[in-house]
Scaffold this motif. Structure first.
Motif, short mmCIF file in Angstrom:
data_model
loop_
_atom_site.label_atom_id
_atom_site.label_comp_id
_atom_site.label_asym_id
_atom_site.label_seq_id
_atom_site.Cartn_x
_atom_site.Cartn_y
_atom_site.Cartn_z
N MET A 46 0.83 -1.20 0.00
CA MET A 46 0.00 0.00 0.00
C MET A 46 0.87 1.26 0.00
O MET A 46 0.57 2.23 -0.72
CB MET A 46 -0.91 0.01 1.23
N MET A 56 -5.66 5.69 -8.55
CA MET A 56 -5.60 4.96 -7.29
C MET A 56 -6.81 4.04 -7.10
O MET A 56 -6.67 2.87 -6.71
CB MET A 56 -5.51 5.93 -6.11
N LEU A 95 -6.84 -0.03 -6.21
CA LEU A 95 -7.34 -0.51 -4.94
C LEU A 95 -8.46 -1.53 -5.14
O LEU A 95 -8.53 -2.55 -4.43
CB LEU A 95 -7.85 0.66 -4.09
N ILE A 142 -10.34 -4.23 -2.52
CA ILE A 142 -11.02 -3.28 -1.64
C ILE A 142 -12.32 -2.82 -2.31
O ILE A 142 -12.32 -2.47 -3.50
CB ILE A 142 -10.11 -2.07 -1.35
N ALA A 180 -12.73 2.32 -1.41
CA ALA A 180 -11.56 2.81 -2.15
C ALA A 180 -11.73 4.27 -2.55
O ALA A 180 -10.80 5.08 -2.40
CB ALA A 180 -11.34 1.94 -3.39
N GLN A 186 -9.16 7.03 -0.53
CA GLN A 186 -8.02 7.54 -1.28
C GLN A 186 -7.97 9.07 -1.26
O GLN A 186 -6.99 9.67 -1.71
CB GLN A 186 -8.10 7.08 -2.72
N LEU A 216 -6.01 2.90 5.99
CA LEU A 216 -5.64 2.87 4.58
C LEU A 216 -5.29 4.28 4.09
O LEU A 216 -4.29 4.46 3.37
CB LEU A 216 -6.80 2.30 3.76
N LEU A 270 -1.54 5.47 2.48
CA LEU A 270 -1.47 6.05 1.14
C LEU A 270 -0.97 7.49 1.19
O LEU A 270 -0.24 7.93 0.30
CB LEU A 270 -2.84 6.00 0.47
#
Length: 306
Positions: free
Chosen positions: A17, A39, A43, A48, A53, A57, A245, A249
């Motif tokens: 990740m 992205m 993902l 995901i 996602a 993101q 997450l 990222l």
């Protein structure tokens, strides 16, 4: 090293990740876009759920855009007045988009809508950009001058009311087009998790006819504000932001964004547009691919998170 994502309800490799954040951050800095359009498909491909996602993101988009806009700001390549106006429209669009997203989740159609938007919007924009970019690249290699726009000052753009001066962009136009562009990008930010750079940069160039030197920096400035508001609204209203997450990222995005800005000076504008167009097209096709490929186990449902 595995780490558990509480909202996505699954474990992922933390180094994978983080590496993904660096790579997409690098591309974001290179092209002057938020990177969300790239992205989300990756993902989703990693398992995901699309709704998670898209919302999670936003932290990455925020990090890469902030890192990049600071660099452009030091070179005075940001039109703060234009960016703020667009961000105002973006905030209104984000509010509307988050509510639409919430309704789609209640109907169980959020993931389907995300995939469709990526397929239709990115597929169309990527195809058009690729065609225009290849034509410009071929003309350059043949030693021909670049094609001039048919009209440098569209009549409809300069005939609208509520005009305002934008000295940094060299414009004296109505506030309506920038607000409308920002509003559209705000809705897309909520529904697709994108910063909207792939849409707003062409709009600044071909519709508003801004100076090329301030387009990327101004776009990123608008993205920062719109994305921050969108992420907060998604977390509060839809509970789809996975903080773990998003943080991983985000860290990778900061590093990659700076590397991308340094690398951008080594490419010609025509080359960058061709590469960006191909990436946009592939991202849209990848997300749309999920619409036609059945899951490995059709009896396993994605988590609903509430």
């Amino acid at each position: 090293m595995e780490i558990y994502l509480p909202i996505a309800e699954m474990s992922v490799n933390v180094w994978l990740m983080a590496g993904l954040g660096v790579v997409v951050g690098f591309l974001s800095g290179l092209f002057g876009v938020g990177g969300g359009f790239l992205m989300a498909p990756v993902l989703v491909a990693l398992g995901i759920p699309p709704s998670i996602a898209v919302a999670s993101q936003a932290g990455h988009v925020l990090a890469t855009s902030t890192s990049s806009v600071l660099s452009y700001g030091r070179e005075a390549n940001v039109d703060m007045r234009m960016g703020t106006l667009m961000a105002g429209g973006g905030i209104l669009g984000a509010i509307a988009g988050v509510e639409i997203f919430r309704i789609l989740r209640l109907l169980g159609q959020a993931d389907l809508m995300v995939a469709l938007l990526y397929l239709l919007l990115l597929g169309t924009i990527g195809g058009l950009m690729l065609n225009e970019s290849l034509r410009a690249l071929f003309r350059t290699r043949q030693g021909l001058p670049p094609e001039r726009p048919k009209s440098k000052r569209p009549v409809w753009l300069y005939s609208l009311p509520y005009k305002m001066r934008f000295p940094r962009s060299g414009l004296y136009i109505s506030v309506i087009p920038p607000l409308a562009i920002g509003f559209t990008v705000g809705i897309l930010a909520a529904l697709m998790g994108v910063g909207g750079g792939f849409l707003i940069v062409p709009a600044m160039i071909y519709i508003l006819r801004m100076k090329a030197s301030v387009v990327v920096g101004t776009s990123l400035y608008q993205i920062v504000i719109t994305t921050l508001v969108t992420m907060i609204l998604q977390a509060v209203r839809n509970h789809t932001v996975d903080g773990v997450l998003a943080f991983i990222l985000l860290i990778g995005g900061v590093v990659g964004g700076q590397l991308g800005i340094r690398a951008a000076t080594r490419f010609r504008a025509e080359q960058l547009r061709v590469i960006l167009a191909v990436i946009i097209l592939m991202a849209g096709l990848q997300m749309g691919f999920t619409l036609f490929v059945p899951p490995e186990d059709p009896f396993i449902l994605a988590p609903t998170n509430g």
